[in-house]
Each structure stands twice: as structure tokens, then as C-alpha cells.
Design an enzyme around this catalytic site. Structure first.
Site, PDB file in Angstrom:
ATOM      1  CG  ASN A  21      39.088  24.879   8.157  1.00 39.68           C
ATOM      2  OD1 ASN A  21      38.715  25.933   7.667  1.00 39.68           O
ATOM      3  ND2 ASN A  21      40.334  24.707   8.527  1.00 39.68           N
ATOM      4  CG  ASP A  22      41.638  23.030  11.435  1.00 39.08           C
ATOM      5  OD1 ASP A  22      41.131  22.484  10.464  1.00 39.08           O
ATOM      6  OD2 ASP A  22      42.848  23.309  11.511  1.00 39.08           O
TER       7      ASP A  22
HETATM    8  C1  FRU Z   1      44.186  21.927   9.238  1.00 37.78           C
HETATM    9  C2  FRU Z   1      44.696  23.263   8.734  1.00 37.78           C
HETATM   10  C3  FRU Z   1      45.696  23.865   9.702  1.00 37.78           C
HETATM   11  C4  FRU Z   1      45.606  25.325   9.407  1.00 37.78           C
HETATM   12  C5  FRU Z   1      44.138  25.496   9.108  1.00 37.78           C
HETATM   13  C6  FRU Z   1      43.828  26.527   8.052  1.00 37.78           C
HETATM   14  O1  FRU Z   1      42.966  21.572   8.684  1.00 37.78           O
HETATM   15  O2  FRU Z   1      45.284  23.118   7.452  1.00 37.78           O
HETATM   16  O3  FRU Z   1      46.999  23.334   9.586  1.00 37.78           O
HETATM   17  O4  FRU Z   1      46.019  26.105  10.483  1.00 37.78           O
HETATM   18  O5  FRU Z   1      43.664  24.242   8.659  1.00 37.78           O
HETATM   19  O6  FRU Z   1      42.466  26.781   7.990  1.00 37.78           O
END
Ligand code: FRU
Length: 588
Positions: A146-147
Site C-alpha cells: 500500500n502507501d
Molecule cells: C494509509 C494508512 C496509513 C497507515 C498505513 C498502514 O493508507 O492507513 O495511515 O500508516 O496505511 O498500512
């Protein structure tokens, strides 16, 4: 030919079904599989010795996805299928030397058994094998992403870290995956930078959440969220801030203990995603952290001289309740004389352009940075040339990516350059380096070209960089529609409505998954030209208007034939100019 001989099924034990035996008479075997967590959801078993010839883990999507297996090596053998973990999960069996379904089209070949083993062949070869894997967007070869986090141009290389769960294609205990590039479009995998603590219980999802990177006197320093799964650690604070350092940009050593052990008051909804920067207002380190309380998202501000000891300076900026209860991934940075604040909330990246005095942010304009369905948790960095660059996660939490059946899920956007638009909003465009991935010359047909009721076919493909300028000043059409990844069964379209001055990305007929219509207001330039750039990368679509608006989606076409590109118009015609470049693999 394809046959759909559906064998009889018997229940082996509760939750497991076995098909009647049948001989492998053809090169391919294909079936629709519904989601289900079982690691051996569907297996092809040889009768005489019980050998498992093919195995497919369940995917995340309760809707069926077509899995196709190469069975040529087992021609003539007598086999049966078993399905476990919700025994009614497999149907639509097709056998043939070429698989087509009732549309007459060829399903894209999904199934982990079609994917090269990790570490085999070259990166480019492995990444090319999956018909749904982007070729010039960063994806994990296996596991979940993800991020984008810790973005920095350091030691002569661009660094892209990602929230990652390398073991399975689903969100779980977070690591920081790491990739670097000599430029911001060709990423090369590096060893995992940060790993979660040992699990206290089998379901302990404690890990390293999002954060940022800075150069602290030549030391590459990562600043991140220490996330503690309180179901496995009752009474522990759920979120704090930690740091890790590296002198070589490859190996990272966590500094023992958190630098912030607990959130400030007024942070009940969460406290995460520290973003550190050298603050030009006083030369100190500043840190913004996402938080929320009482139904209103907010950004907390801290200051430090050494990145170790932090002082809380209060709330930098808070929402009025309309932009969600918890603001994630805040980012604060100047572009020219303006300051930009980004937060991610409710599946979108919100921005404000305004001013910052070292304590508080005051917005002048604001909006959504990308109006598409798959752009979240974006983070900026400034490269050595001073360009404000940005990468976002091409995802949203509720999407079930069928690529999970190929062992991976998640993609990062291409690197974008940010700018303040003529109307004061925040705009973005692909970095110019993307053009270095063009595999050859412009393949657009020679002009003059026009969009009208008859489809103007442009060169098709599944990895394309398409630029169009619609001359609306000289054209009479009411609407213009560009279709990509198009076949008789499906298409993804970008539609411009002149009267509404609205550009809409429509993914309702794109393929697997539930799509939607995603509009954004776009006006032609002063010369009456509407400039559009479409990046098509197998399952990744990014659309940019020349004025800085963006629409990003993941799409999952069902058919290999869905490579068409065509332009149509209603209510008249529009002269246009086009360029179409095929893209090469960024891994080559
Ligand atoms: C955003 C998020 C962040 C967190 C991360 C967890 O997509 O929810 O706030 O740090 O992903 O994977």
C-alpha cells in the site's frame, strides 16, 4: 477448441468437493473460482498417485475470477479436481487447446501456477508474465503493497519505500519494502528496509506503518509509525513514532525505543504517518502527524533540533468535519511562495494551497488531487533539481484485486511533478523521464485526424502513452469519448462533456470488479484545446488533463483481446492531434 464438460462432483468431507475423474485431453484447463481463504482452494490431482499437479490459493473476491492452467505436460493422464474452503466455489470449467468462453474471447491467463518463481529469470521476464501486471508502474513481485513512504532523492538515487506485507497478497503486519532508481521511473528492488517485531500471538499484526525520510547530516533517517496491535498487546499504546538510520541507503538500523511514545491529547481517532522536513521558518526539524478527534481530522505539529527529542506545537490545521474523522499521511511543503498541505482521507488525497508561519497553516484554495477511484496516501519529495515530485498508492481498501490470484496486490502511481495551477489549485503531470520508456516512435496515424460518430481507431495495446489534443474551438461535437483496453466485451472510457466542462473516467465496463463513474471539472486551455494524456499499463490507468487534473484507476480486463483504443464523438466532430507510444518495461 474449447469444451465445457462439467464433471460430476461428490462431497469428500464437509467443505471439500471432488470431481469425477477425467482424462487431460487438451493443453489448457480453466474455471471460475470464487474467493475463499484456503491456500489450496482448487487443486488438480492425478488419480493414480494422488500427486497435486496444480494448486490455486483462494483470492479475496467473493465474485468469480477465471483461473487458467497449462496442462499440456500432463496430456493423457487421468485426473480430478478438488475444491476446498467453501465447496461450491468452482464452476464454469473449460477444457481446450485454446480457451475461449461464451463471448468467443480469450480470458486473461490468471493463476499463480502461470507465474515464474521468485528469483527465476530476469526482473523484466518475471514482471512481464502476468497479463494484469503493470510494466512501468512499481508493483511487488509477490505479496501486498500500500502507501508509498520515505520518498527521498538521496545518495544520487531516488528511494521509494512501500507499506508491504511480502508473504501474502493481503494487508497484514507491515514492513517497509524498498526500491531505488537512478531516475524516478525505473525502480529496482532493494532488501526490505524495516520489519515488524516478532509476533506475540499468531494474529499479531503489529508493524511499521507509514512515515517519511530525511537526510540528517549525511545519514538517511526514516521516521515512521510504530503500530502495536492492541489485541495482541493489551494496554500498549497503539501508535507512536520511531526512527531508523542508514549510512549506505541499503541497511537500516532502528534507534531503540520510540521518539514519541504516545499521541497528544485530542488525537482519539489515531496518530500516525509522521512527515519530517527541515522547516525554513526557523531552520529546525518539523514533523506533521495525522490525527483526528470528535469527528474532525487534524494535523499535529512537532519541532526538534536532533530528530530524537520532539516538542508538540499544537494543531497545524484541522478539518471542519466534512473531510473525515481521521487524516492520514499528512504532508506539508512549499511550492514557490505557496505552501501545500496534503492529507489522505476517505479514499482520496485532499490538498490545500495556502500559507504557513511555522505554527499554523492557513488555506487559500483546496480540492481533491486526483478524482479517480485509486489514488491514496500520496507523498511528495523534492529531487536534486528542486522539483516537487509525488507518488500515490493506486489502491483503496475495499477493492479485491484479482492479481491476488497471481500472488500479489497493489501498485504505486508513476512519479508525478506537482505545480500550482493557473486557477490556484494543485495540479500534477507525469515526470518528463517517463518518455524515456517509449519503446519506439509515435505510432499515431498521419493527420489530419478528427473524432466523430465513426470510431477513430488508434494503435492498440496494453502498455501505452497516449497524448491527445482536442481542438474544441474548431469542433462542433458535444461529447468526446476515448476508449482504452477495449474489446467487444469491455472497455475503460474517458469521456469529455463540453457543456458540463467535465471529464469522466468510467470503469463500469472495465472487467473484473465493481467500477464507477468518476468526474472532474476540466476546462479547455485559452486556445480552446483540451489536452489529455492517458497512461495505459495493463491494469493501471492514469489520465491527466493538461491543466493539471488527474483521474487514476486500476482496471482488470477479463480478456486478452481488450487492447483496442478508439475515439468517438457525438453531436458533431472535433479535429484532434494524437501521439501514441508503446511503452517498454521499466524493469528492462
Ligand atoms: C494509509 C494508512 C496509513 C497507515 C498505513 C498502514 O493508507 O492507513 O495511515 O500508516 O496505511 O498500512
Amino acid at each position: 477448441m474449447t469444451t465445457s464438460a462439467v464433471p460430476a462432483w461428490t462431497l469428500l468431507e464437509p467443505g471439500v468437493r471432488r470431481s469425477a475423474s477425467f482424462p487431460i485431453a487438451y493443453g489448457w484447463l480453466s474455471f471460475l473460482l470464487r474467493g475463499g481463504a484456503d491456500p489450496a482452494r482448487a487443486t488438480l490431482v492425478r488419480d493414480h498417485d494422488g500427486a497435486v499437479l496444480r494448486r490455486q490459493a483462494g483470492g479475496p473476491d467473493p465474485a468469480p475470477v477465471r483461473v487458467t492452467w497449462d496442462t499440456a505436460a500432463h496430456r493423457g493422464e487421468q485426473v480430478h479436481l478438488e475444491v476446498a474452503g467453501g465447496a461450491d466455489g468452482l464452476d464454469g470449467l473449460l477444457l481446450g487447446d485454446r480457451i475461449t468462453d461464451d463471448t468467443g474471447l480469450t480470458p486473461v491467463r490468471i493463476g499463480l501456477d502461470n507465474q515464474p518463481a521468485p528469483g527465476s529469470g530476469t526482473d523484466a521476464e518475471r514482471y512481464a508474465a502476468d497479463p494484469l501486471r503493470p510494466q512501468f508502474h512499481y508493483t511487488p513481485y509477490r505479496g501486498w503493497l500500500n502507501d508509498p513512504v520515505g520518498l527521498i532523492h538521496w545518495g544520487g538515487r531516488h528511494h521509494l519505500f512501500s507499506q508491504s506485507h511480502p508473504d501474502e497478497p493481503r494487508w497484514a503486519a507491515m514492513h517497509w519494502a524498498h526500491a531505488t532508481g537512478a531516475d524516478p521511473v525505473r525502480w529496482r528492488n532493494a532488501p526490505i528496509a524495516l520489519t515488524p517485531p516478532p509476533k506475540a500471538t499468531p494474529t499479531d499484526d503489529s508493524g511499521i506503518f507509514s512515515g517519511s525520510a530525511v537526510d540528517h547530516g549525511g545519514v538517511l533517517t526514516l521516521v515512521y509509525t510504530i503500530f502495536t496491535d492492541v489485541s495482541a498487546h493489551p494496554g500498549a499504546p497503539a501508535e507512536g513514532v520511531g526512527i531508523a538510520t542508514s549510512t549506505d541507503g541499503v541497511t537500516f538500523t532502528p534507534v531503540p525505543g520510540p521518539v514519541l511514545a504516545a499521541p497528544p491529547a485530542g488525537s482519539a481517532a489515531g496518530f500516525r504517518d509522521p512527515r519530517v522536513f527541515r522547516d525554513p521558518t526557523d531552520g529546525q526539524w518539523s514533523m506533521v502527524v495525522g490525527s483526528g478527534d470528535g469527528g474532525r481530522g487534524s494535523v499535529q505539529l512537532y519541532r526538534s533540533a536532533d530528530l530524537r527529542r520532539w516538542t508538540h506545537r499544537g494543531v497545524l490545521f484541522a478539518g471542519d468535519g466534512r473531510t473525515g474523522p481521521m487524516w492520514e499521511c499528512p504532508d506539508l511543503f512549499p511550492i514557490g511562495a505557496d505552501w501545500v498541505l496534503l492529507v489522505s482521507v476517505l479514499d482520496q488525497v485532499h490538498y490545500w494551497v495556502g500559507s504557513y508561519d511555522g505554527e499554523r497553516f492557513t488555506p487559500a484554495t483546496g480540492g481533491v488531487l486526483d478524482a479517480g477511484p485509486a489514488f491514496y496516501a500520496a507523498q511528495h519529495y523534492t529531487d536534486a533539481a528542486g522539483r516537487p515530485l509525488l507518488i500515490g498508492w493506486m489502491g483503496r481498501w475495499e477493492v479485491h484485486e484479482p492479481t491476488a490470484l497471481n500472488g500479489w496486490a497493489g501498485a504505486q502511481s508513476i512519479t508525478r511533478e506537482l505545480f500550482v495551477r493557473a486557477d490556484g489549485g494543485l495540479g500534477c503531470r507525469p515526470v518528463p523521464e517517463l518518455a524515456t520508456l517509449h519503446s519506439g516512435p509515435d505510432e499515431a496515424p498521419p493527420g489530419p485526424l478528427a473524432a466523430g460518430p465513426d470510431r477513430l481507431a488508434l494503435p492498440g495495446g496494453d502498455t501505452l502513452d497516449i497524448e491527445l489534443t482536442l481542438d474544441l474551438a474548431r469542433g462542433s461535437a458535444d461529447t468526446v469519448t476515448v476508449a482504452v483496453r477495449e474489446s467487444a466485451a469491455e472497455a475503460t472510457t474517458v469521456h469529455y462533456d463540453r457543456a458540463r466542462a467535465e471529464l469522466t473516467l468510467d470503469t463500469t465496463r472495465s472487467g473484473y470488479g465493481t467500477g464507477g463513474r468518476h468526474p472532474v471539472a476540466v476546462r479547455p486551455g485559452p486556445d480552446g484545446g483540451l489536452r489529455l494524456r492517458l497512461l495505459v499499463d495493463r491494469s493501471a490507468i492514469e489520465v491527466f488533463a493538461g491543466t493539471g487534473e488527474a483521474l487514476t484507476a486500476r482496471v482488470f480486463p477479463r480478456y486478452a483481446e481488450s487492447t483496442g483504443v478508439g475515439v468517438t464523438a457525438t453531436g458533431g466532430t472535433v479535429p484532434l492531434s494524437a501521439s501514441v507510444h508503446r511503452m517498454s518495461s521499466a524493469w528492462a
